[in-house]
Design a protein around this motif. Sequence first.
Motif, short mmCIF file in Angstrom:
data_model
loop_
_atom_site.label_atom_id
_atom_site.label_comp_id
_atom_site.label_asym_id
_atom_site.label_seq_id
_atom_site.Cartn_x
_atom_site.Cartn_y
_atom_site.Cartn_z
N GLU A 145 0.78 -1.34 -0.04
CA GLU A 145 0.02 -0.15 -0.05
C GLU A 145 0.94 1.27 -0.14
OE1 GLU A 145 -3.32 -0.14 -0.31
OE2 GLU A 145 -3.60 -2.31 0.21
N PRO A 146 0.39 2.31 -0.41
CA PRO A 146 1.14 3.66 -0.42
C PRO A 146 1.37 4.07 0.90
CG PRO A 146 -1.30 3.98 -0.99
CD PRO A 146 -0.78 2.62 -1.08
N GLY A 147 0.46 3.57 2.11
CA GLY A 147 0.70 3.95 3.43
C GLY A 147 0.17 5.37 3.69
N MET A 148 0.70 6.18 4.67
CA MET A 148 0.31 7.56 4.94
C MET A 148 0.44 8.43 3.49
SD MET A 148 1.44 9.94 8.02
CE MET A 148 0.67 8.77 9.31
N GLN A 149 -0.64 8.86 3.13
CA GLN A 149 -0.44 10.02 2.17
C GLN A 149 -1.24 11.26 2.57
OE1 GLN A 149 1.89 9.94 -0.64
NE2 GLN A 149 2.31 7.81 0.44
N VAL A 150 -0.78 12.11 3.23
CA VAL A 150 -1.41 13.45 3.59
C VAL A 150 -0.84 14.72 2.98
CG1 VAL A 150 -2.09 14.82 5.54
CG2 VAL A 150 -1.81 12.50 6.09
N PRO A 151 -1.76 15.13 2.05
CA PRO A 151 -1.27 16.36 0.95
C PRO A 151 -0.68 17.59 1.84
CG PRO A 151 -3.19 15.25 0.14
CD PRO A 151 -3.00 14.80 1.66
N PRO A 152 -0.21 18.62 1.03
CA PRO A 152 0.12 19.64 1.95
C PRO A 152 -1.03 20.52 2.39
CG PRO A 152 1.22 19.63 -0.10
CD PRO A 152 0.37 18.64 -0.19
N HIS A 153 -1.03 20.91 3.78
CA HIS A 153 -2.06 21.73 4.24
C HIS A 153 -1.67 22.44 5.66
CE1 HIS A 153 -1.17 18.12 6.87
NE2 HIS A 153 -1.46 18.66 7.64
N PRO A 154 -2.57 23.49 5.85
CA PRO A 154 -2.13 24.59 6.90
C PRO A 154 -2.32 24.09 8.37
CG PRO A 154 -4.27 25.06 5.97
CD PRO A 154 -4.06 23.88 5.62
N HIS A 155 -1.45 24.92 9.32
CA HIS A 155 -1.86 24.71 10.77
C HIS A 155 -1.49 26.34 11.15
CE1 HIS A 155 -2.26 20.49 11.18
NE2 HIS A 155 -1.36 20.29 10.83
N MET A 156 -2.13 26.46 12.42
CA MET A 156 -1.87 27.68 13.02
C MET A 156 -2.26 27.58 14.38
SD MET A 156 -4.70 30.67 12.41
CE MET A 156 -6.14 30.70 13.20
N GLY A 157 -1.41 28.14 15.45
CA GLY A 157 -1.72 28.18 16.67
C GLY A 157 -1.63 27.06 17.46
N LEU A 158 -0.80 26.19 16.95
CA LEU A 158 -0.55 24.80 17.63
C LEU A 158 0.86 24.31 17.57
CD1 LEU A 158 -0.87 22.41 15.24
CD2 LEU A 158 -3.35 23.20 15.43
N GLN A 159 1.20 23.16 17.96
CA GLN A 159 2.37 22.15 17.69
C GLN A 159 1.97 20.77 17.39
OE1 GLN A 159 4.27 22.97 21.69
NE2 GLN A 159 6.19 23.08 20.26
N THR A 160 2.47 20.24 16.38
CA THR A 160 2.29 18.91 15.95
C THR A 160 3.69 17.93 16.25
OG1 THR A 160 3.33 18.90 13.81
CG2 THR A 160 0.93 19.52 14.07
N ALA A 190 -8.07 32.75 8.52
CA ALA A 190 -6.79 31.52 8.20
C ALA A 190 -7.34 30.80 6.87
CB ALA A 190 -6.59 30.85 9.28
N ARG A 191 -8.67 30.16 6.90
CA ARG A 191 -9.22 29.35 5.87
C ARG A 191 -9.02 30.31 4.46
NH1 ARG A 191 -13.76 29.40 3.19
NH2 ARG A 191 -14.38 27.24 2.05
N ALA A 192 -9.63 31.47 4.64
CA ALA A 192 -9.71 32.32 3.33
C ALA A 192 -8.25 32.58 2.71
CB ALA A 192 -10.23 33.42 3.58
N ALA A 193 -7.41 32.70 3.70
CA ALA A 193 -5.76 32.98 3.30
C ALA A 193 -5.11 31.75 2.74
CB ALA A 193 -5.00 33.22 4.59
N TRP A 194 -5.49 30.42 3.28
CA TRP A 194 -5.04 29.13 2.73
C TRP A 194 -5.52 28.89 1.44
CZ3 TRP A 194 -1.38 25.80 2.60
CH2 TRP A 194 -1.33 24.52 1.98
N ASN A 195 -6.79 29.09 1.26
CA ASN A 195 -7.70 28.68 0.11
C ASN A 195 -7.19 29.65 -1.06
OD1 ASN A 195 -8.72 26.55 1.20
ND2 ASN A 195 -10.88 27.26 1.16
N ALA A 196 -6.80 30.75 -0.72
CA ALA A 196 -6.57 31.82 -1.85
C ALA A 196 -5.03 31.59 -2.31
CB ALA A 196 -6.62 33.08 -1.22
N GLY A 197 -4.25 30.90 -1.52
CA GLY A 197 -3.05 30.53 -1.87
C GLY A 197 -1.96 31.40 -1.89
#
Length: 321
Positions: free
Chosen positions: A68-83, A282-289
Amino acid sequence: MSNLDLRPTPTRCGGNRHTGPVRELQAGKQVPLGESTVVRRLLPNLGRRMVGAWCFVDHYGPDNIADEPGMQVPPHPHMGLQTVSWLHDGEVLHRDSLGSLQTVRPGELGLMTAGRAIAHSEESPRRHPAVLHGAQLWVALPDAHRTTAPAFEHHADLPVLTGGGGLSATVILGELDGAASPGTTFTPLMGADLALAAGTDARLPLDPDFEYAALTISGAPEVDGVPLTPGSLLYLGCDRTELPLRATEPGSLLLLGGEPFEEEIVMWWNFVGRTGDEIADARAAWNAGGERFGAVHGYAGERLLAPELPPVPLKPRGRAR
């Protein structure tokens, strides 16, 4: 890691009150992640929103991904947290808009501070081990630090406590019994991977000012007398100076703790904010690219756009558990 829910609901978190010792068993929820990974979402849930500043916990695997390809999580944004990326088996390749490119392996800490804005992707390398098993966790940043500059840290050498009774503990983040992780923290908290040998009968020192929760990664150890199988989380409350641990067979669990997070936050999709307007911006800024979150280079696929906002206002109300 991303919350890939196409219809995410806003979650009010924080404002936690200090509680005494409890044993609250919380069931996880099965959530699809990417093309071939299903996770058990343990935080937030209906009974418990946060543990200290820990606000999001996914446990996945062990999954056979040999074909299987395994984990495949495309580029996405975050703010206000740590992962926090933590593996027991397999490998995850991290890319972010700072230009970081790092393979995270079992026992290594991958720590990303989103701060004001960052984007990243996570994937199993093209040539990857047959088994994928681990956890992805988020830490909410306090108001004083939630717009800090984004950063990524990789720590391959973490402190390990080896006490008596068959217990050993790898300190992932924060401090436990005098051993401190090199990972950057912004609130008093801790996270540790506890390995229990067959026949373990031990007591782990705790900070009574912290609230704690445990989740089993493998086996079925007893935590304060409660058998804890994979797929559930045991909330333990505060005012504990030690934690009894037992195991008849080998097992492992994650122990999370921290001072109760008194600030109220709004968590939606991959953002942590304080108001609905912040989330919407934040949502608008990310979707606007635009330039706010930056671009992730090298991922073989399109970035992940944010879903539609819910029709109800995004705002914290009252004091969430």
